[in-house]
Write a protein that holds these residues in place. Sequence first.
Motif, short mmCIF file in Angstrom:
data_model
loop_
_atom_site.label_atom_id
_atom_site.label_comp_id
_atom_site.label_asym_id
_atom_site.label_seq_id
_atom_site.Cartn_x
_atom_site.Cartn_y
_atom_site.Cartn_z
N ALA A 58 0.84 -1.20 0.00
CA ALA A 58 0.00 0.00 0.00
C ALA A 58 0.88 1.25 0.00
O ALA A 58 1.95 1.28 0.60
CB ALA A 58 -0.92 -0.01 1.21
N ASP A 59 0.41 2.28 -0.69
CA ASP A 59 1.15 3.54 -0.75
C ASP A 59 0.40 4.68 -0.09
O ASP A 59 0.83 5.83 -0.12
CB ASP A 59 1.47 3.89 -2.20
CG ASP A 59 0.22 3.98 -3.06
OD1 ASP A 59 -0.25 5.09 -3.33
OD2 ASP A 59 -0.31 2.91 -3.45
N LEU A 60 -0.75 4.36 0.52
CA LEU A 60 -1.53 5.37 1.23
C LEU A 60 -2.15 4.73 2.47
O LEU A 60 -2.66 3.60 2.40
CB LEU A 60 -2.63 5.95 0.33
CG LEU A 60 -3.59 6.95 0.97
CD1 LEU A 60 -2.86 8.22 1.37
CD2 LEU A 60 -4.75 7.27 0.03
N ALA A 61 -2.10 5.43 3.59
CA ALA A 61 -2.70 4.94 4.82
C ALA A 61 -3.62 6.00 5.40
O ALA A 61 -3.29 7.20 5.40
CB ALA A 61 -1.62 4.57 5.84
N VAL A 62 -4.77 5.56 5.89
CA VAL A 62 -5.73 6.45 6.54
C VAL A 62 -6.00 5.90 7.93
O VAL A 62 -6.48 4.77 8.08
CB VAL A 62 -7.04 6.54 5.74
CG1 VAL A 62 -8.03 7.46 6.46
CG2 VAL A 62 -6.78 7.05 4.32
N LEU A 63 -5.66 6.71 8.95
CA LEU A 63 -5.79 6.30 10.34
C LEU A 63 -6.80 7.19 11.05
O LEU A 63 -6.49 8.34 11.37
CB LEU A 63 -4.43 6.36 11.04
CG LEU A 63 -4.43 6.12 12.55
CD1 LEU A 63 -4.92 4.71 12.87
CD2 LEU A 63 -3.04 6.36 13.12
N PRO A 64 -8.01 6.70 11.31
CA PRO A 64 -8.97 7.48 12.08
C PRO A 64 -8.81 7.18 13.58
O PRO A 64 -8.77 6.01 13.98
CB PRO A 64 -10.32 6.99 11.56
CG PRO A 64 -10.06 5.61 11.07
CD PRO A 64 -8.61 5.48 10.74
N ILE A 65 -8.72 8.22 14.36
CA ILE A 65 -8.63 8.07 15.82
C ILE A 65 -9.87 8.75 16.41
O ILE A 65 -10.01 9.98 16.36
CB ILE A 65 -7.36 8.71 16.38
CG1 ILE A 65 -6.12 8.06 15.74
CG2 ILE A 65 -7.29 8.56 17.90
CD1 ILE A 65 -4.80 8.71 16.17
N ARG A 66 -10.76 7.94 16.94
CA ARG A 66 -12.01 8.45 17.49
C ARG A 66 -11.99 8.28 19.00
O ARG A 66 -11.70 7.19 19.51
CB ARG A 66 -13.20 7.68 16.89
CG ARG A 66 -14.55 8.29 17.20
CD ARG A 66 -15.63 7.58 16.38
NE ARG A 66 -16.91 8.23 16.51
CZ ARG A 66 -18.03 7.62 16.83
NH1 ARG A 66 -18.02 6.30 17.09
NH2 ARG A 66 -19.17 8.27 16.90
N PHE A 67 -12.27 9.34 19.70
CA PHE A 67 -12.24 9.28 21.17
C PHE A 67 -13.49 9.97 21.73
O PHE A 67 -14.15 10.76 21.05
CB PHE A 67 -10.96 9.93 21.71
CG PHE A 67 -10.63 11.28 21.13
CD1 PHE A 67 -10.97 12.44 21.81
CD2 PHE A 67 -9.97 11.38 19.91
CE1 PHE A 67 -10.66 13.69 21.29
CE2 PHE A 67 -9.67 12.63 19.38
CZ PHE A 67 -10.00 13.78 20.06
N THR A 68 -13.80 9.65 22.95
CA THR A 68 -15.06 10.11 23.53
C THR A 68 -14.89 10.46 25.00
O THR A 68 -13.95 10.01 25.67
CB THR A 68 -16.13 9.01 23.39
OG1 THR A 68 -17.38 9.48 23.89
CG2 THR A 68 -15.74 7.75 24.17
N THR A 69 -15.80 11.29 25.49
CA THR A 69 -15.90 11.60 26.90
C THR A 69 -17.34 11.93 27.21
O THR A 69 -18.14 12.20 26.31
CB THR A 69 -14.96 12.76 27.29
OG1 THR A 69 -14.93 12.91 28.71
CG2 THR A 69 -15.42 14.06 26.65
#
Length: 243
Positions: A58-69
């Motif tokens: 792969a030549d592209l990475a998408v990293l979603p970081i979802r956080f909550t409070t």
Amino acid sequence: MSDARIDNNRLIPAAVFGGLVAVGLIGGGALIGQGVVNARAGDRSVTVRGLAEKDVKADLAVLPIRFTTSGDVLSEVQARIDGDLAIVRQFLKAQGYPDDAVDLGQLGVADTRSREYASQTGGPRFILTQTVIVRTTDVDRVQTTTRNLNDLVRQGVVLQDFNGPSYIFTKLNDVRPAMIAEATAAARSGAEQFAKDSGAPLGPIKTAGQGSFEILSRDGTGDEAGTPNKKVRVVTTISYRLK
């Protein structure tokens, strides 16, 4: 002149004419038969498939970081989510990402007391969620970041629905021509072997069809998007005439 001679004179041209008709029918039948043979010979063909596979990264990475409070006072919950956002940004900066690789997603706000079906007691009233999205061509860095996400948890950031990064191969057009050529060569090799075994010389291509390109997990297990190591596959279907 007798009646017998008259009848004989009539019979001779008739016999000649009948013979000519018979010869004509025989000749016509021969031509028709030859036409059928040629048509059948012209329809002889063999259909083969050619496979081409290539391991790619792969030549592209998408990293979603979802956080909550959550909490009962909206302003306090908002302050906490802002504090968590600052922690996440600092974490990503320490991981080596430039500012333009980090996008801020939409803030989600849920008021559990506003729902008619929700209980008025028990549990926090407000739940806030925030998503930060990392999009980069530095695939190896994203893999390292994923392993280091525990650092966020240690700092009190509550990650939600974390499914890992998505790894994407965007350079299919770069490998497409060579893979089609490889698959076509494999198909012709199979057709030549078939023709050799059947004793019929291989003729030109009658029809050809390129199948869809597939991008799969290199090891054939798990979700393709979840691994940077992939396999590109294409199958061509080609019909060759047999001489």
